[in-house]
Design an enzyme around this catalytic site. Structure first.
Site, PDB file in Angstrom:
ATOM      1  N   HIS A 162      37.748  29.809  31.691  1.00 47.98           N
ATOM      2  CA  HIS A 162      36.446  29.406  32.224  1.00 47.98           C
ATOM      3  C   HIS A 162      35.342  30.193  31.536  1.00 47.98           C
ATOM      4  CE1 HIS A 162      36.616  33.174  34.379  1.00 47.98           C
ATOM      5  NE2 HIS A 162      37.693  32.798  35.044  1.00 47.98           N
TER       6      HIS A 162
HETATM    7  P1  TYD Z   1      39.568  33.197  39.082  1.00 46.17           P
HETATM    8  O1  TYD Z   1      38.316  33.851  38.646  1.00 46.17           O
HETATM    9  O2  TYD Z   1      39.671  31.718  38.960  1.00 46.17           O
HETATM   10  O3  TYD Z   1      40.801  33.877  38.335  1.00 46.17           O
HETATM   11  P2  TYD Z   1      41.109  33.883  36.756  1.00 46.17           P
HETATM   12  O4  TYD Z   1      39.829  33.756  36.063  1.00 46.17           O
HETATM   13  O5  TYD Z   1      41.755  35.195  36.479  1.00 46.17           O
HETATM   14  O6  TYD Z   1      42.066  32.792  36.469  1.00 46.17           O
HETATM   15  O7  TYD Z   1      39.838  33.642  40.569  1.00 46.17           O
HETATM   16  C1  TYD Z   1      41.045  33.320  41.248  1.00 46.17           C
HETATM   17  C2  TYD Z   1      40.753  33.263  42.737  1.00 46.17           C
HETATM   18  O8  TYD Z   1      40.329  34.528  43.231  1.00 46.17           O
HETATM   19  C3  TYD Z   1      39.672  32.272  43.089  1.00 46.17           C
HETATM   20  O9  TYD Z   1      40.127  31.507  44.173  1.00 46.17           O
HETATM   21  C4  TYD Z   1      38.491  33.092  43.548  1.00 46.17           C
HETATM   22  C5  TYD Z   1      39.073  34.417  43.931  1.00 46.17           C
HETATM   23  N1  TYD Z   1      38.188  35.523  43.529  1.00 46.17           N
HETATM   24  C6  TYD Z   1      37.403  36.153  44.476  1.00 46.17           C
HETATM   25  O10 TYD Z   1      37.418  35.813  45.676  1.00 46.17           O
HETATM   26  N2  TYD Z   1      36.600  37.194  44.080  1.00 46.17           N
HETATM   27  C7  TYD Z   1      36.544  37.604  42.790  1.00 46.17           C
HETATM   28  O11 TYD Z   1      35.800  38.570  42.467  1.00 46.17           O
HETATM   29  C8  TYD Z   1      37.352  36.922  41.814  1.00 46.17           C
HETATM   30  C9  TYD Z   1      37.302  37.316  40.363  1.00 46.17           C
HETATM   31  C10 TYD Z   1      38.155  35.905  42.225  1.00 46.17           C
END
Ligand code: TYD
Length: 153
Positions: free
Chosen positions: A70
């Site tokens: 992303h």
């Molecule tokens: P995501 O940023 O999509 O993970 P990655 O980029 O590593 O694949 O986040 C995964 C899940 O965690 C998403 O449902 C949102 C939650 N999340 C939070 O609640 N707070 C945060 O600071 C982060 C980074 C993620």
């Protein structure tokens, strides 16, 4: 935008505005070598070009998994491999560049609007991420074409 001219920098007090912080950079961190064990750190504005609003970490990543396909509309991040190693693949909408992070005394600064993927996590690796914004789902761009259109449009 010259993904091939990635700079490695060491931010110093009073110089935080002399670097173009709209392009990704490896930021070297201080290393306090000691026979009792080494110590590194970062603080704003001496090593980190933004104030931290949020800290999170990624761990226990199963072999072969990738994370974080992303981009962010507004937030900037700084990522360190506190333990082990992993790769960060950045895409600016045209070019791709791969960084291997494998030491805890430097990290990758990622400005807003860079597509980023994390992969090749080693066993027991620990990724520390600091961001200048609180978690906000609406700041995510999760569709590469939408990101590309916004970036180039
Ligand atoms: P995501 O940023 O999509 O993970 P990655 O980029 O590593 O694949 O986040 C995964 C899940 O965690 C998403 O449902 C949102 C939650 N999340 C939070 O609640 N707070 C945060 O600071 C982060 C980074 C993620």
């Amino acid at each position: 935008m010259g993904m091939d001219t990635i700079q490695i920098i060491q931010l110093k007090k009073g110089q935080e505005n002399s670097y173009k912080m709209n392009i990704p950079k490896i930021i070297n961190l201080p290393k306090i070598l000691d026979s009792r064990g080494n110590l590194s750190f970062f603080e704003h504005p001496n090593q980190l070009p933004f104030e931290i609003a949020r800290t999170y970490w990624i761990y226990d990543v199963p072999g072969g998994e990738s994370r974080g396909s992303h981009a962010f509309k507004h937030q900037q991040e700084f990522i360190i491999a506190l333990s082990g190693s992993f790769d960060i693949v950045l895409n600016d909408g045209e070019n791709e560049i791969r960084f291997s992070l494998n030491r805890s005394y430097y990290g990758l600064f990622i400005p807003k609007m860079y597509w980023r993927k994390m992969e090749n996590f080693s066993t027991n690796s620990l990724a520390l991420i600091v961001s200048d914004k609180p978690y906000e789902e609406t700041d995510y761009l999760r569709d590469f074409n939408e990101f590309k259109n916004l970036k180039n449009g």
